[in-house]
Motif scaffolding. Structure first.
Motif, PDB file in Angstrom:
ATOM      1  N   PRO A 124       0.584   7.653  -1.133  1.00 37.11           N
ATOM      2  CA  PRO A 124      -0.628   6.812  -1.110  1.00 37.11           C
ATOM      3  C   PRO A 124      -1.792   7.543  -0.445  1.00 37.11           C
ATOM      4  CG  PRO A 124       0.906   6.115   0.593  1.00 37.11           C
ATOM      5  CD  PRO A 124       1.633   7.149  -0.224  1.00 37.11           C
ATOM      6  N   HIS A 129       1.545   1.879  -3.658  1.00 31.60           N
ATOM      7  CA  HIS A 129       0.426   1.506  -4.514  1.00 31.60           C
ATOM      8  C   HIS A 129       0.316   2.409  -5.739  1.00 31.60           C
ATOM      9  CE1 HIS A 129      -3.525   0.100  -5.724  1.00 31.60           C
ATOM     10  NE2 HIS A 129      -4.005   1.325  -5.637  1.00 31.60           N
ATOM     11  N   ARG A 142       0.819  -1.212   0.000  1.00 30.21           N
ATOM     12  CA  ARG A 142       0.000   0.000   0.000  1.00 30.21           C
ATOM     13  C   ARG A 142       0.850   1.258   0.000  1.00 30.21           C
ATOM     14  NH1 ARG A 142      -3.022   1.890  -1.564  1.00 30.21           N
ATOM     15  NH2 ARG A 142      -4.236   3.045  -0.047  1.00 30.21           N
ATOM     16  N   TYR A 173      -3.831   5.513   3.357  1.00 29.13           N
ATOM     17  CA  TYR A 173      -2.885   4.431   3.639  1.00 29.13           C
ATOM     18  C   TYR A 173      -3.224   3.707   4.944  1.00 29.13           C
ATOM     19  CZ  TYR A 173       1.422   2.080   5.029  1.00 29.13           C
ATOM     20  OH  TYR A 173       2.340   1.150   5.444  1.00 29.13           O
ATOM     21  N   ASP A 186      -6.733   1.718   4.709  1.00 30.19           N
ATOM     22  CA  ASP A 186      -6.759   0.513   3.882  1.00 30.19           C
ATOM     23  C   ASP A 186      -5.813  -0.563   4.410  1.00 30.19           C
ATOM     24  OD1 ASP A 186      -8.601   1.689   2.228  1.00 30.19           O
ATOM     25  OD2 ASP A 186      -7.112   2.461   0.818  1.00 30.19           O
ATOM     26  N   THR A 187      -4.657  -0.153   4.939  1.00 30.35           N
ATOM     27  CA  THR A 187      -3.735  -1.133   5.512  1.00 30.35           C
ATOM     28  C   THR A 187      -4.353  -1.779   6.750  1.00 30.35           C
ATOM     29  OG1 THR A 187      -1.807   0.110   4.726  1.00 30.35           O
ATOM     30  CG2 THR A 187      -1.427  -1.505   6.463  1.00 30.35           C
TER      31      THR A 187
END
Length: 281
Positions: free
Chosen positions: A112, A105, A102, A115, A118-119
């Motif tokens: 990103p 990405h 990520r 970050y 989503d991580t």
């Protein structure tokens, strides 16, 4: 008989038919031990992860679905020969791939977006489904000199079924005090009491007569399993509430998706493996 206070909330004939089909699959896996149980668990984990990751992507989360599906399968299967050490190793690899993947990405020259969000949700999915699911698979590897792994699986499944049955009956018939109305309005303290009663009785009987062990450990197992299963239900309810969805999918008529059936079972499997490890190795 008292009249039900609450609606069942689903198509009972459909739900019962699907439930019988799932029960037959479980019985078939029970008979063959790890060789049947591991493929069944791995398939369920794969479908559940696909449901969850697809819903997340539909809501704008950036999660590498294919990579996470492969990591999830590796976590389950590596636990067969290598146990918890192999499981932890693959889980760590998955977390590192999420963190680093990520980060770049959008390329090294572009920062990103979202970050942390989503991580974090990717790591949550890995822990929520394949990590807990691998413990469900490893229950089949427990045994003693006179008790096979199939009986350990049977103990787990009977306690899960007892908890679901007791909670469903007590909730429909007597439920009037919401447990966590902000998360799941239909979850009641009466339903939890029914789950606890059925779970404790079943746990004590299974430990005494199936696993040839002290009944009081079954009481602890039954109560702990019910608590974890109930909290697992609430976790999925909040997950779906935040995504604005009712079911993870419509794969199972009358039930929703695979994850809608596994939500309480997965965390319950982790504590079941831990407690039953005291009995068999």
């Amino acid at each position: 008989m008292p009249k039900p206070k609450n609606s069942a909330g689903r198509n009972l004939p459909q739900a019962i038919g699907v439930g019988v089909f799932l029960a037959l699959l479980v019985i078939g896996a029970l008979i063959t031990g790890p060789r049947g149980w591991y493929p069944l668990v791995a398939a369920a984990i794969g479908v559940a992860m696909w449901e969850v990751l697809t819903r997340l992507r539909e809501k704008g989360y950036v999660v590498p679905r294919t990579v996470l599906l492969l990591i999830g399968q590796a976590m389950v299967w590596v636990s067969w020969p290598y146990g918890t050490e192999g499981l932890l190793f693959v889980f760590t690899i998955g977390v590192l791939l999420l963190m680093f993947g990520r980060l770049f990405h959008l390329g090294a020259a572009t920062a990103p977006k979202n970050y942390l969000r989503d991580t974090a949700v990717g790591v949550f999915v890995l822990a929520w489904i394949p990590l807990f699911g691998a413990f469900a698979a490893m229950i089949s590897l427990l045994s003693t000199w006179d008790v096979s792994g199939s009986l350990f699986i049977l103990t787990f499944m009977l306690c899960v079924v007892a908890s679901d049955t007791g909670g469903y009956f007590a909730g429909v018939m007597f439920g009037s005090h919401p447990m966590a109305p902000a998360v799941s309005p239909k979850k009641s303290w009466e339903g939890f009491g029914g789950s606890a009663l059925f779970g404790i009785i079943t746990g004590a009987l299974c430990l005494q007569f199936l696993l040839q062990h002290e009944w009081w450990l079954g009481v602890i197992l039954g109560l702990t399993l019910v608590v974890c299963a109930t909290l697992g239900d609430l976790v999925e309810s909040q997950f779906k509430r935040e995504l604005g969805i009712k079911d993870m999918s419509h794969l199972l008529p009358g039930h929703g998706g695979i994850m809608d059936r596994l939500d309480g079972m997965l965390p319950a499997a982790a504590v079941t493996w831990l407690l039953l490890s005291l009995v068999g190795a």
